[in-house]
Motif scaffolding. Structure first.
Motif, mmCIF file in Angstrom:
data_model
loop_
_atom_site.group_PDB
_atom_site.id
_atom_site.type_symbol
_atom_site.label_atom_id
_atom_site.label_comp_id
_atom_site.label_asym_id
_atom_site.label_seq_id
_atom_site.Cartn_x
_atom_site.Cartn_y
_atom_site.Cartn_z
ATOM 1 N N ALA A 103 16.435 4.129 -31.123
ATOM 2 C CA ALA A 103 17.825 3.727 -31.340
ATOM 3 C C ALA A 103 18.336 4.219 -32.684
ATOM 4 O O ALA A 103 17.566 4.571 -33.584
ATOM 5 C CB ALA A 103 17.965 2.203 -31.269
ATOM 6 N N VAL A 104 19.652 4.229 -32.803
ATOM 7 C CA VAL A 104 20.327 4.437 -34.083
ATOM 8 C C VAL A 104 21.433 3.397 -34.151
ATOM 9 O O VAL A 104 22.054 3.057 -33.138
ATOM 10 C CB VAL A 104 20.908 5.871 -34.205
ATOM 11 C CG1 VAL A 104 21.932 6.161 -33.112
ATOM 12 C CG2 VAL A 104 21.528 6.093 -35.578
ATOM 13 N N GLY A 105 21.666 2.872 -35.339
ATOM 14 C CA GLY A 105 22.691 1.849 -35.469
ATOM 15 C C GLY A 105 23.181 1.716 -36.890
ATOM 16 O O GLY A 105 22.765 2.451 -37.792
ATOM 17 N N LYS A 119 15.303 15.617 -43.222
ATOM 18 C CA LYS A 119 15.700 16.675 -44.161
ATOM 19 C C LYS A 119 15.878 17.994 -43.416
ATOM 20 O O LYS A 119 16.800 18.767 -43.699
ATOM 21 C CB LYS A 119 14.645 16.818 -45.269
ATOM 22 C CG LYS A 119 14.615 15.656 -46.247
ATOM 23 C CD LYS A 119 13.527 15.848 -47.308
ATOM 24 C CE LYS A 119 13.489 14.668 -48.262
ATOM 25 N NZ LYS A 119 12.386 14.800 -49.269
ATOM 26 N N LEU A 120 15.003 18.246 -42.458
ATOM 27 C CA LEU A 120 15.089 19.458 -41.639
ATOM 28 C C LEU A 120 16.293 19.387 -40.703
ATOM 29 O O LEU A 120 17.064 20.352 -40.584
ATOM 30 C CB LEU A 120 13.792 19.623 -40.847
ATOM 31 C CG LEU A 120 13.586 20.926 -40.080
ATOM 32 C CD1 LEU A 120 13.377 22.078 -41.052
ATOM 33 C CD2 LEU A 120 12.382 20.805 -39.159
ATOM 34 N N LEU A 121 16.473 18.239 -40.060
ATOM 35 C CA LEU A 121 17.554 18.093 -39.087
ATOM 36 C C LEU A 121 18.929 18.144 -39.743
ATOM 37 O O LEU A 121 19.903 18.567 -39.099
ATOM 38 C CB LEU A 121 17.390 16.772 -38.327
ATOM 39 C CG LEU A 121 16.099 16.582 -37.526
ATOM 40 C CD1 LEU A 121 16.152 15.282 -36.734
ATOM 41 C CD2 LEU A 121 15.848 17.765 -36.601
ATOM 42 N N VAL A 143 19.703 7.245 -42.186
ATOM 43 C CA VAL A 143 20.038 8.533 -41.570
ATOM 44 C C VAL A 143 20.921 9.320 -42.530
ATOM 45 O O VAL A 143 21.980 8.841 -42.936
ATOM 46 C CB VAL A 143 20.784 8.337 -40.231
ATOM 47 C CG1 VAL A 143 21.119 9.685 -39.603
ATOM 48 C CG2 VAL A 143 19.950 7.480 -39.278
ATOM 49 N N PRO A 144 20.527 10.524 -42.918
ATOM 50 C CA PRO A 144 21.337 11.315 -43.847
ATOM 51 C C PRO A 144 22.564 11.915 -43.174
ATOM 52 O O PRO A 144 22.624 12.020 -41.940
ATOM 53 C CB PRO A 144 20.376 12.416 -44.304
ATOM 54 C CG PRO A 144 19.424 12.577 -43.163
ATOM 55 C CD PRO A 144 19.266 11.217 -42.551
ATOM 56 N N ASN A 145 23.522 12.309 -43.971
ATOM 57 C CA ASN A 145 24.703 12.999 -43.448
ATOM 58 C C ASN A 145 24.283 14.299 -42.773
ATOM 59 O O ASN A 145 23.324 14.952 -43.183
ATOM 60 C CB ASN A 145 25.688 13.312 -44.587
ATOM 61 C CG ASN A 145 26.292 12.056 -45.179
ATOM 62 O OD1 ASN A 145 26.429 11.044 -44.498
ATOM 63 N ND2 ASN A 145 26.656 12.113 -46.455
ATOM 64 N N LYS A 192 22.070 -2.234 -46.885
ATOM 65 C CA LYS A 192 23.315 -2.978 -47.025
ATOM 66 C C LYS A 192 24.211 -2.707 -45.819
ATOM 67 O O LYS A 192 24.033 -1.688 -45.119
ATOM 68 C CB LYS A 192 24.037 -2.575 -48.315
ATOM 69 C CG LYS A 192 24.516 -1.134 -48.346
ATOM 70 C CD LYS A 192 25.150 -0.791 -49.675
ATOM 71 C CE LYS A 192 25.793 0.597 -49.669
ATOM 72 N NZ LYS A 192 24.841 1.654 -49.352
ATOM 73 N N PRO A 193 25.162 -3.604 -45.535
ATOM 74 C CA PRO A 193 26.079 -3.374 -44.426
ATOM 75 C C PRO A 193 26.764 -2.011 -44.530
ATOM 76 O O PRO A 193 27.191 -1.590 -45.611
ATOM 77 C CB PRO A 193 27.081 -4.525 -44.558
ATOM 78 C CG PRO A 193 26.287 -5.625 -45.189
ATOM 79 C CD PRO A 193 25.372 -4.924 -46.167
ATOM 80 N N GLY A 194 26.824 -1.312 -43.401
ATOM 81 C CA GLY A 194 27.420 0.019 -43.360
ATOM 82 C C GLY A 194 26.413 1.142 -43.373
ATOM 83 O O GLY A 194 26.740 2.280 -43.007
ATOM 84 N N ASP A 195 25.160 0.861 -43.777
ATOM 85 C CA ASP A 195 24.119 1.902 -43.748
ATOM 86 C C ASP A 195 23.818 2.298 -42.310
ATOM 87 O O ASP A 195 23.650 1.431 -41.444
ATOM 88 C CB ASP A 195 22.826 1.399 -44.397
ATOM 89 C CG ASP A 195 22.897 1.294 -45.911
ATOM 90 O OD1 ASP A 195 23.815 1.887 -46.502
ATOM 91 O OD2 ASP A 195 22.026 0.599 -46.487
ATOM 92 N N LYS A 196 23.744 3.600 -42.072
ATOM 93 C CA LYS A 196 23.302 4.079 -40.759
ATOM 94 C C LYS A 196 21.783 4.236 -40.791
ATOM 95 O O LYS A 196 21.236 4.876 -41.703
ATOM 96 C CB LYS A 196 23.972 5.396 -40.390
ATOM 97 C CG LYS A 196 23.679 5.850 -38.962
ATOM 98 C CD LYS A 196 24.464 7.101 -38.600
ATOM 99 C CE LYS A 196 25.936 6.788 -38.511
ATOM 100 N NZ LYS A 196 26.714 7.972 -38.041
#
Length: 333
Positions: free
Chosen positions: A61-63, A293-295, A129-131, A74-78
């Motif tokens: 999952a991702v959330g 980092k690769l993705l 999850v990074p940008n 913290k709230p808002g972190d993916k």
């Protein structure tokens, strides 16, 4: 909230259940996507003896964090959860090998998983999850891409080596092809479907559709053989995979489509070819971080076969059993 609840072996339903309550160190996430995995079918079939009932199924999952009792989030972190919940204190966790945590619990198996609108996750099991990494790809990174990355790292893959990937159209295989190539390997993909081969060819250097593919692999490698095989199918292709390897080659065993089937391994063949066999499951938190980092460089594209709502979970399972699909199946709460 809605959730897919397995209430006894082989039986599930989409139920309304309470939003989870947090303990110290926990994080509440709102699920953006959850991904369906072949393991989910095996769990429903009763192959996992530690399954507890009732349990919310799902381990990919991702959330987004909506509430946190862990100062690292913290709230808002993916975020994405690992497949397991490590204790963070055992010998293996302290060595950065949390996938071997002696007290680990498994999401969707003995603690509630992610086919739901919200999920409680231990902060020890979360990675930001990074940008640059799309949600669809992030959702199955710990179970698929980072797991394959861990296997290739254990196999000591070096730039320019030849990697064979069996089951190259599946949710694991199509992303393993891309990852191996992103790491600098020459990739030979194996599929039995000419139609799928045409799609896979955009990601692989060569695609083979022959059932006895080892001879073609040898022809493509000057009769030497591949350096590494990512075995994403299991017993149906393992014999050909071993024959495809060069002397001193390595096979990473990921697939196990028929857990009831026994494979008779000829030890003399293994010894004389000096082959290394690597069983590979789950990924460590560090593997997920390195893979992200690769993705984030856009080197792996998420291949999504279909997306279903929680209410259509049964349709998603049926499609999972359909060999015509290419890529992963997502659930959108």
């Amino acid at each position: 909230m809605k959730a897919v609840v397995v209430y006894e072996k082989g039986k599930y339903e989409v139920r309304d259940v309470p939003i989870p309550r947090l303990n110290e160190g926990d994080v509440l996430i709102k699920i953006n996507y959850a991904a369906l995995c072949y393991r989910d079918l095996l769990q429903l079939a009763g192959y996992y003896p530690r399954m507890r009932y009732p349990v919310i199924l799902g381990h990919e999952a991702v959330g987004v964090v909506v509430e946190s009792r862990d100062p690292r989030f913290k709230p808002g972190d993916k975020v994405v959860p690992l497949l397991h919940e490590p204790d963070g204190t055992c010998e293996f966790c302290m060595r950065g090998l949390d996938s071997y945590c002696v007290n680990a619990l498994s999401y969707g198996e003995n603690i509630d998983g992610f086919f739901a609108e919200y999920a409680r996750v231990s902060g020890n099991a979360l990675v930001k999850v990074p940008n640059g990494v799309p949600d669809e790809l992030a959702s199955f990174t710990p179970c698929v891409v980072a797991m394959v990355y861990k296997g290739l790292k254990r196999a000591g893959l070096t730039y320019g080596e030849t990697v064979v990937v069996t089951g190259a159209s599946g949710g694991v295989g199509i992303h393993a092809v891309q990852l191996a190539r992103a790491l600098g390997a020459r990739v030979i993909a194996i599929t039995r479907s000419p139609d799928k081969a045409r799609f896979i060819s955009q990601f692989a250097d060569e695609v083979i559709t022959e059932q006895r593919f080892s001879k073609v692999v040898k022809d493509l490698t000057n009769n030497v053989g591949a350096d590494v095989v990512i075995e994403a199918v299991g017993t149906p292709t393992l014999e050909e995979s071993l024959r495809s390897l060069r002397s001193g080659g390595r096979v990473i065993i990921i697939g196990n489509v028929n857990p009831d089937e026994i494979y008779q391994l000829r030890l003399g063949y293994l010894i004389m070819k000096d082959i290394i066999m690597i069983g590979n499951v789950r990924s460590n938190r560090s593997d997920v971080v390195e893979t992200f980092k690769l993705l984030s460089r856009g080197l792996v594209k998420p291949i999504i076969a279909a997306t279903y709502s929680l209410d259509r979970f049964g349709d998603a399972l049926e499609f999972m059993r359909n060999n015509s699909r290419i890529g992963k199946i997502l659930i959108k709460p």
